[in-house]
Design a protein around this motif. Structure first.
Motif, mmCIF file in Angstrom:
data_model
loop_
_atom_site.group_PDB
_atom_site.id
_atom_site.type_symbol
_atom_site.label_atom_id
_atom_site.label_comp_id
_atom_site.label_asym_id
_atom_site.label_seq_id
_atom_site.Cartn_x
_atom_site.Cartn_y
_atom_site.Cartn_z
ATOM 1 N N GLU A 184 -3.568 -4.263 13.746
ATOM 2 C CA GLU A 184 -3.360 -4.419 15.193
ATOM 3 C C GLU A 184 -1.996 -3.896 15.622
ATOM 4 O O GLU A 184 -1.847 -3.283 16.669
ATOM 5 N N ALA A 185 -0.980 -4.162 14.804
ATOM 6 C CA ALA A 185 0.358 -3.666 15.096
ATOM 7 C C ALA A 185 0.917 -2.911 13.898
ATOM 8 O O ALA A 185 0.591 -3.228 12.747
ATOM 9 N N ILE A 186 1.736 -1.891 14.187
ATOM 10 C CA ILE A 186 2.561 -1.282 13.140
ATOM 11 C C ILE A 186 4.015 -1.422 13.598
ATOM 12 O O ILE A 186 4.291 -1.473 14.801
ATOM 13 N N VAL A 187 4.912 -1.476 12.625
ATOM 14 C CA VAL A 187 6.330 -1.629 12.945
ATOM 15 C C VAL A 187 7.007 -0.269 12.828
ATOM 16 O O VAL A 187 6.750 0.494 11.901
ATOM 17 N N MET A 227 0.846 -1.195 0.000
ATOM 18 C CA MET A 227 0.000 0.000 0.000
ATOM 19 C C MET A 227 0.880 1.244 0.000
ATOM 20 O O MET A 227 2.030 1.203 0.447
ATOM 21 N N LEU A 228 0.286 2.348 -0.471
ATOM 22 C CA LEU A 228 0.989 3.636 -0.483
ATOM 23 C C LEU A 228 0.337 4.519 0.572
ATOM 24 O O LEU A 228 -0.878 4.722 0.529
ATOM 25 N N GLY A 229 1.104 5.020 1.530
ATOM 26 C CA GLY A 229 0.510 5.916 2.519
ATOM 27 C C GLY A 229 1.290 6.002 3.811
ATOM 28 O O GLY A 229 2.433 5.563 3.900
ATOM 29 N N ASP A 230 0.604 6.573 4.815
ATOM 30 C CA ASP A 230 1.221 6.900 6.105
ATOM 31 C C ASP A 230 0.929 5.784 7.111
ATOM 32 O O ASP A 230 -0.233 5.529 7.431
ATOM 33 N N ILE A 231 1.966 5.160 7.624
ATOM 34 C CA ILE A 231 1.786 4.015 8.525
ATOM 35 C C ILE A 231 1.127 4.428 9.849
ATOM 36 O O ILE A 231 0.472 3.604 10.493
ATOM 37 N N THR A 232 1.267 5.687 10.245
ATOM 38 C CA THR A 232 0.668 6.118 11.519
ATOM 39 C C THR A 232 -0.860 6.129 11.444
ATOM 40 O O THR A 232 -1.531 6.203 12.470
ATOM 41 N N LYS A 233 -1.406 6.068 10.228
ATOM 42 C CA LYS A 233 -2.874 6.060 10.044
ATOM 43 C C LYS A 233 -3.424 4.644 9.946
ATOM 44 O O LYS A 233 -4.630 4.440 9.869
#
Ligand code: ADP
Length: 182
Positions: free
Chosen positions: A23-26, A13-19
């Motif tokens: 369940e988890a982001i790295v 995907m293209l975009g901002d991981i903070t959004k």
């Protein structure tokens, strides 16, 4: 681009991981766990100050004051992020390729995925670890990232993995690497 690997999915995907509401982001952290620039700074800003408090606690406790080693991963809460958890891993700094950078980058993905599995996390998003300030060239980094994820998903039932790319150029590189690997 989305593919199935046994009972798992991998999506670019293209975009901002903070959004991201997986369940988890790295987080592509550094060994101090005290935050920094790039995606690390963005995650701390969006999560709020409690994230730094927990990171400091991990440094003192679990890590006994030492740095988190390159390739290893630890988990915290997500606080004000849509994601419930943040997995912090330290990518290798690119030094030309002869300093074990490939294996260490692969370790980041494998250890983060294993930590998710151990904690019954069924969805996780990754940024492109090491390809910012740490200067790992995107093409080989994309091949290592995707190969590591595909191998893990071939052997484990995790659920959903998202590779969250932050520029169209990175997205295109990851997409052509994925096509090549399949
Ligand atoms: P490193 O120190 O591991 O190289 P950086 O944060 O400098 O980490 O860069 C890693 C990648 O994260 C780069 O491709 C950068 O463009 C990307 N990035 C920066 N901010 C975000 C964000 N909010 N969401 C997703 N990716 C991001």
């Amino acid at each position: 681009m989305k593919i199935n690997i046994k009972e798992n999915t991998l999506e670019l995907m293209l975009g901002d991981i903070t959004k991201q509401a997986t369940e988890a982001i790295v987080n592509a952290a550094n060994g101090t766990l005290l935050g920094g620039g790039g995606v690390d700074g963005a995650i701390h800003k969006a999560a709020g100050p409690e994230l730094l408090v927990e990171c400091k606690r991990i440094r003192k406790g679990l890590l006994k004051g030492e740095l988190l080693s390159t390739g290893k991963a630890v988990m915290t809460g997500g606080y004000s992020l849509p994601a419930k958890f943040v997995i912090h891993t330290v990518g290798p700094v690119w030094q030309g390729g002869a300093n074990d950078e490939e294996r260490l980058l692969s370790d980041c993905y494998r250890n983060s995925l294993q930590l998710s599995l151990d904690n019954n996390i069924n969805s996780i998003s990754f940024p492109s670890i090491s390809t910012g300030v740490y200067r790992f060239p995107v093409k080989p980094a994309s091949e290592i990232a995707l190969r590591s994820i595909l191998e893990f998903l071939d052997q484990n039932h995790l659920g959903k993995v998202i590779m969250m790319l932050y520029s169209e150029r990175d997205f295109d590189v990851y997409q052509s690497s994925l096509k090549k690997l399949l």
